[in-house]
Design an enzyme around this catalytic site. Structure first.
Site, short mmCIF file in Angstrom:
data_model
loop_
_atom_site.label_atom_id
_atom_site.label_comp_id
_atom_site.label_asym_id
_atom_site.label_seq_id
_atom_site.Cartn_x
_atom_site.Cartn_y
_atom_site.Cartn_z
CD GLN A 12 10.44 -85.49 39.45
OE1 GLN A 12 9.53 -85.31 40.25
NE2 GLN A 12 10.31 -86.26 38.38
CB CYS A 39 10.35 -80.89 39.26
SG CYS A 39 9.51 -81.74 40.63
N GLY A 40 7.64 -78.51 39.29
CA GLY A 40 7.04 -77.46 40.10
C GLY A 40 6.95 -77.82 41.56
CB CYS A 63 3.23 -84.48 37.83
SG CYS A 63 4.34 -83.87 36.54
N GLY A 64 3.58 -81.22 39.26
CA GLY A 64 3.20 -79.82 39.12
C GLY A 64 3.16 -79.36 37.67
#
Length: 306
Positions: A52, A81-82, A229-230
């Site tokens: 990202q 997006c964490g 992927c958070g």
């Protein structure tokens, strides 16, 4: 570097959150945005390949620290997006000395805080479980388990996922075997683009080790296989609790390492805590993706500012 004027170039940092490859791009003071073409060009270069882009823009609402555009490696926009948010926090904390931030994204407001030990917590907001909120193309009254499978009808490889939204759509398939024993690179694209998901979906496979721990692998919508992927870790944690598999505080082991996820009963919010790591900085043209790495671009321990 191309022949566009240097004024076209902005600062950026290559960072990662548990191996999730993040480019943090400083777009403050500008009206333009990182273009899909620039994202695709950056992702095509091994030096800047990413999961990202987190593009930091001037705040649009009073009381917020920044507006953040989130761009996938295929040039599409993401809602959440964490892991990338943790990277933004580390960069801005190093720049400003602040510890607490409030960001604005297309998915809403995100609160985040850097702790004294360097770990960063992001308030990912409340999960949504309504079929039309995720969204799904068909009505399901109970999204803890929907009808979807891969493989033969009488012996499916994956089946009956839990679905949820963390600002973006997620499907979590619960498996009894090691998550590495499944060909997620083959099933992921098919499931991401299944007609049941009108906005596509992040596809995860989860193996519950105990009520306090699970393993997770994710095929990320618009990005593919990822080390972390958070938002998927959050979706898996709340789905685990919602289906009675886990408690409301759980360690989610993604390929890049562990994330601590807490689904608070007090306000229904999901808090994700984990690390961020600075790698190097440079300048980039947000229209074309042409970039140049800073001369002093070796990774060192500790946080860096943009």
């Amino acid at each position: 570097m191309d022949n566009r004027d240097m004024a076209d170039h902005v600062q950026f940092a290559r960072m990662n959150g548990l191996g999730n490859k993040i480019l943090v791009v400083d777009m403050r003071g500008r009206k333009d945005r990182v273009t899909p073409g620039a994202a695709i060009a950056l992702n095509a270069d091994p030096a800047t390949e990413f999961d990202q882009i987190m593009a930091i823009h001037d705040p649009r609402a009073p009381g917020t620290d920044a507006w953040i555009d989130i761009v996938n490696s295929d040039g599409s926009m993401a809602q959440a997006c964490g892991n990338g948010t943790r990277c933004v926090v580390q960069a801005l904390a190093a720049e400003t000395g602040k510890k607490a931030f409030l960001f604005h994204t297309v998915a809403g407001l995100l609160e985040a805080r850097e702790h004294d030990d360097g770990l960063i917590s992001v308030d990912m907001g409340s999960p949504r479980f309504g079929w039309n909120e995720i969204p799904l193309a068909e009505e399901f009254h109970d999204t803890r388990r929907i009808e979807l499978q891969i493989g033969p009808i009488d012996d499916p490889v994956l089946h009956s996922p839990s679905v949820a939204s963390m600002g973006n759509p997620h499907a979590i398939f619960w498996v009894e075997n090691d998550v590495w024993s499944y060909e997620l690179d083959r099933f992921g694209p098919l499931l991401e683009n299944h007609p049941i998901f009108p906005e596509r979906a992040n596809i995860s496979i989860a193996h519950v080790r105990s009520r306090q721990e699970m393993d997770l692998r994710t095929w990320e919508r618009g990005a593919g296989l990822t080390l972390a992927c958070g938002s998927a870790a959050c979706a898996a944690a709340v789905s685990g609790a919602r289906t009675g598999r886990t408690d409301r505080i759980v360690t989610v082991n993604v390929p890049g390492g562990p994330l601590k996820i807490e689904w608070r009963e007090s306000d229904d919010h999901v808090i994700m805590t984990g690390p961020a790591e600075w790698e190097w900085t440079g300048t980039v043209d947000p229209a074309t993706g042409a970039f140049e790495r800073d001369a002093a671009a070796t990774s060192e321990s500790g946080a860096r500012a943009l």
